[in-house]
Design an enzyme around this catalytic site. Sequence first.
Site, PDB file in Angstrom:
ATOM      1  N   CYS A  88      71.642  54.710  57.652  1.00 37.92           N
ATOM      2  CA  CYS A  88      71.559  53.927  56.416  1.00 37.92           C
ATOM      3  C   CYS A  88      72.097  52.503  56.549  1.00 37.92           C
ATOM      4  O   CYS A  88      71.368  51.536  56.336  1.00 37.92           O
ATOM      5  CB  CYS A  88      72.326  54.642  55.300  1.00 37.92           C
ATOM      6  SG  CYS A  88      71.867  56.355  55.041  1.00 37.92           S
ATOM      7  N   HIS A 149      75.613  50.474  49.995  1.00 37.44           N
ATOM      8  CA  HIS A 149      76.126  50.923  51.297  1.00 37.44           C
ATOM      9  C   HIS A 149      76.238  49.789  52.317  1.00 37.44           C
ATOM     10  O   HIS A 149      76.036  49.992  53.518  1.00 37.44           O
ATOM     11  CB  HIS A 149      75.262  52.053  51.862  1.00 37.44           C
ATOM     12  CG  HIS A 149      76.044  53.010  52.727  1.00 37.44           C
ATOM     13  ND1 HIS A 149      75.448  53.962  53.523  1.00 37.44           N
ATOM     14  CD2 HIS A 149      77.387  53.140  52.936  1.00 37.44           C
ATOM     15  CE1 HIS A 149      76.369  54.651  54.166  1.00 37.44           C
ATOM     16  NE2 HIS A 149      77.551  54.173  53.839  1.00 37.44           N
TER      17      HIS A 149
END
Length: 595
Positions: A88, A149
């Site tokens: 990610c 993130h």
Amino acid sequence: MDRPLASFLLLCFRTSLVTSVIFGLLLQLPLAQLSIVTQPNFVLLMADDLGIGDVGCYGNDTIRTPNIDRLAKEGVKLTQHIAAAPLCTPSRAAFLTGRYPLRSGMDAINNYRVIFWNGGSGGLPPNETTFAKILQQQGYSTGLIGKWHQGVNCESRNDHCHHPLNHGFDYFYGMPFTLISDCQTTEAPEMDRVFRRKLWLYTQMICLFTLTAALGRITGLIPVRWKTLACLAGFSLLFFVSWFSSYGFVRYWNCIMMRNHEITEQPMVTERTTSLILRESIAFIERNKHKPFLLFLSFLHSHTPLLTTEKFLGKSSHGLYGDNVEEMDWMVGQVLDAIDKEDLKSTTLVYFASDHGGWLERQEDKRQLGGWNGIYRGGKAMGGWEGGIRVPGILRWPGVLPAGTVINEPTSLMDIYPTVTHLAGGVVPQDRVIDGRDLMPLLQGRVEHSEHEFLFHYCGIHLHAVRWYQKDSGATWKAHYVTPNFHPLGAGACYDRGFCPCFGEGVTHHEPPLLFDLSRDPSEAKPLSADTEPLFDTVIERIGRAIEEHRRTLTPVPEQLSLYNVVWKPWLQPCCGTFPFCWCDKEGDSELDDL
């Protein structure tokens, strides 16, 4: 009326009609070109951990994804769309900046390959220029809804140096972190057990070293200054607190929702998260319908713990994971309906992709909670194998992009950066390397081949594989220099670890490298050799030169995912209330029934 006059009038009418038709046809091309140079809206939809084999238009005939499939039918489907990283944090950093993540320090030299805490100090550096920042300068309203993130703070709790609002987004609603099972009270904790063990080991080692140094200073055997001892003691405390906080506090520290800089839920109320994200996305479109806008809808689906509302539970034939994917597809449909409702379809470029491949190792008992990568080998966290980096890629812009088109050329998530920048009238930064390429000539059929000749596949900062697209022959060669060791042997994933590593005893180095021709063997099942492939030595030599050229473009940058940056720091922890008593729910009982 006499016959000659009638004939004359009829001739005039026909001439006028033909002239009008020809004039209208001549106008079509300039008008189409005009639609390209004016500022379109952008709706970028990114799934989390979705495998390319999970989508109907990519071959899945059991999970129902009619809305994503509709996008492909009305637009362009990319069959060789590649993420710049198999995890990610680095993949999204590359997507936002158009650059390989190691150029910004967002790929790891160690095993901590993603951001672990909201209270860490690593993240997307403030000196990186995202496409959102360029579009913001071009007069766009820019919004990010969902997962970030990419870090929050650098030096203090409220400096927000890594925050979306510091990277070109006017509006942010969502998770600054990522979904983990700790966010849902009914699920077993997901926080990396190996990470916890290492934190405890490091804590003991630093404490032992500090005590030894202190005893040496007291007895006069070791000439060490008290200031040095104080620093060592501080590090010991920091590591201990970080280890201790990983038990029971994760939900409060990491599972939070924010609106801009304000925390709205700490911890998040997962039962309403999906509805809130959808509501915010539609509201953003409605608020900005009269001016150009960029909406980056970064789904929490289909990452564990697979938050799924009741009306989708048990509806698919693939358990909770299938339910979750079908709910995400429904959300895509709701967003597309909002675009249609506001009459924005012809002026909006919609893009759908996943940040990387599906997580094969994510299982509980006999339940598969991760995605499926179709015919492609490997999955999430595997830097070289196709299953970890080949993802869905669909673009729709009616009247500009030809509907129902399939493109098999190599493309990258990094290509979105220069594509949206140029369409918005901006210019990509000239003071740094941009690895993405403008997709519009390829999407519109103005060129036959992708601009990418080589793509480099990293696992952390370790180069695992290289792809060479030989345009004259149509071959797509791929050389693997490092591959993970699957366990059990031949299983296709690292089920003993939960994630495949990038280096160390968990990988195998290949000399000569494993070579595949993806145009003939997309599943990477049969490695070639000098005996079976006459061009073997030529291909390996050419790829080797490309690696040398690529490495000359790399410059040292601070490591954002260093051990110090990923460790939890109490003074950086976002907190709604007085630290450490962090709790709030500012959403209350929001009206969500209509969604």
